[in-house]
Design a protein around this motif. Structure first.
Motif, short mmCIF file in Angstrom:
data_model
loop_
_atom_site.label_atom_id
_atom_site.label_comp_id
_atom_site.label_asym_id
_atom_site.label_seq_id
_atom_site.Cartn_x
_atom_site.Cartn_y
_atom_site.Cartn_z
N PHE A 105 -14.69 -1.25 2.12
CA PHE A 105 -14.89 -1.07 0.69
C PHE A 105 -14.54 -2.33 -0.09
N LYS A 164 -5.70 1.08 -9.60
CA LYS A 164 -6.65 1.65 -10.56
C LYS A 164 -6.01 1.78 -11.94
N GLN A 165 -4.78 2.22 -11.95
CA GLN A 165 -4.08 2.34 -13.23
C GLN A 165 -3.97 0.98 -13.90
N ASP A 210 -4.46 0.03 7.14
CA ASP A 210 -5.72 0.35 6.50
C ASP A 210 -6.66 -0.84 6.52
N LYS A 228 -7.05 -0.30 -15.55
CA LYS A 228 -7.44 0.36 -16.79
C LYS A 228 -7.09 -0.48 -18.00
N PHE A 253 -3.37 1.80 -3.90
CA PHE A 253 -4.74 1.90 -4.41
C PHE A 253 -4.78 2.55 -5.79
N SER A 254 -4.10 3.69 -5.89
CA SER A 254 -4.15 4.36 -7.19
C SER A 254 -3.41 3.56 -8.24
N ILE A 262 0.83 -1.20 0.00
CA ILE A 262 0.00 0.00 0.00
C ILE A 262 0.87 1.24 0.00
N MET A 263 1.92 1.21 0.81
CA MET A 263 2.81 2.36 0.90
C MET A 263 3.89 2.25 -0.16
N LYS A 275 -10.32 -0.20 6.27
CA LYS A 275 -10.72 0.29 4.95
C LYS A 275 -11.04 -0.88 4.02
N LEU A 327 -13.96 -2.22 -3.47
CA LEU A 327 -12.90 -1.49 -4.18
C LEU A 327 -12.05 -2.28 -5.16
N GLY A 328 -12.35 -3.53 -5.38
CA GLY A 328 -11.68 -4.19 -6.50
C GLY A 328 -10.47 -5.02 -6.16
N ASP A 381 0.45 5.48 -3.72
CA ASP A 381 -0.02 4.37 -2.89
C ASP A 381 -0.59 3.28 -3.79
#
Lengths: 188, 188
Positions: A77, A51-52, A70, A55, A47-48, A39-40, A73, A79-80, A45
């Motif tokens: 969520f 997302k990339q 987290d 895509k 998460f982003s 995550i760090m 969290k 969140l995938g 991070d």
DNA sequence: CTCTTCCTTACATCTACCTTACATTTTTAG
DNA sequence: CTAAAAATGTAAGGTAGATGTAAGGAAGAG
């Protein structure tokens, strides 16, 4: 550390990256089947980054997270992410989760049973011979399934009748042979 | 601050505004997919701005709110906001909520399933044949969905009855065939 | 040779799938 | 609310293809 665990577990195509930037570059090259993300990261991070990743192609993702970081969290969520694992963890835990994820994500293969002259697709009840698709009838399918499940073992006529005709499996010996004949016609 | 978080998370078309007036001007230009609004604005409040927004196009809206400010308002009224987040918040929390909202609002991939003679639009429960739109009835839609989800696999009559009539799926075999007949009429 | 087992062939029967036509229920419109 | 329309369910056959049957052949064992 993670890499050595994976190698020991038999995974061979492993690529690593130390930053979001590097990860994106590497991922675009090797077309991965699974990503393990911290995550760090120094320049962003996980998460982003996820997302990339998603895509371009939707491969499963496993997160590494420090205890407390987290954790909640994740639970909140969807969140995938496909799974996460809290550091520190045992090597076995990691490999177990990975194989579970892979099984979940790529279970849509339909293993064709290869024979000498043909292949059998049990999901579709078809045999494929010389590129031709030949359907199996219900009884044929049942019979072949039983035989396949007992591949390499002796299967008595009685056992086959039992399997195909269930209750009162008597007097079908001739029938059975007829079916076997037809199966053979299709698969050889 | 919010902008930099978003940029790092991979969002690219971001526009900002410092007042209700400016916001309306900007929004009319860029046709946004999501709005993030503060409740307190120099020349009005987020709620009325939202109302203005929704007049032109119904895109999702996320509110930023200071702790205690209007938290209870949100809980009481549905009022059209898609989510809200209490300041101060972690960057991750913001991006998580945004992706959740976007997923909820724009999950409109609507792949028409192409058949030999027609296409099926499951979202609209319609089949499109020769440019003509033919509606599917409830049962027809259920049936087709189940069949589509099991495309390529064997689906027994029992499984279909189970899927369509749920509890007590017995004695509908004839009905099932009638529905299948009607579906075929529509799609071939 | 005969007997047995495995197998083939040709054909008889049957049933799962399908159609048709209509009855009943639910939804919609007036 | 009532009538019309649409959706759904039922029942009675038809039919191709699946299944079952019976007669017999080949090959090996004794």
């Amino acid at each position: 550390m993670v890499v050595s665990i994976l190698k020991e577990d038999g995974y061979e195509n492993i690529a690593t990256a130390k930053s979001v930037k590097e990860a994106l570059k590497v991922a675009s090259k090797i077309n991965p089947e699974l990503a393990i993300l911290d995550i760090m990261l120094p320049d962003g991070d996980g998460f982003s980054l996820m997302k990339q990743f998603k895509k371009t192609k939707d491969y499963p993702i496993l997160f590494l997270t420090a205890r407390g970081e987290d954790e909640n969290k994740f639970k909140g969520f969807g969140l995938g992410a496909d799974d996460y694992i809290v550091k520190p963890f045992l090597p076995k835990e990691l490999t177990l989760r990975i194989s579970a994820i892979l099984r979940r994500s790529y279970k849509n293969e339909n293993p064709l049973v290869k024979l000498h002259a043909s292949e059998i697709d049990f999901d579709r009840a078809e045999v494929i011979k010389n590129g031709e698709y030949i359907g199996l009838t219900a009884k044929e399918y049942n019979l072949l399934s039983v035989l396949y499940l007992n591949a390499g073992k002796i299967v008595t006529i009685d056992a086959l009748c039992e399997a195909v005709w269930g209750d009162n499996p008597f007097g079908y010996e001739n029938s059975l042979m007829a079916h076997i004949r037809r199966i053979r016609e299709k698969i050889v």
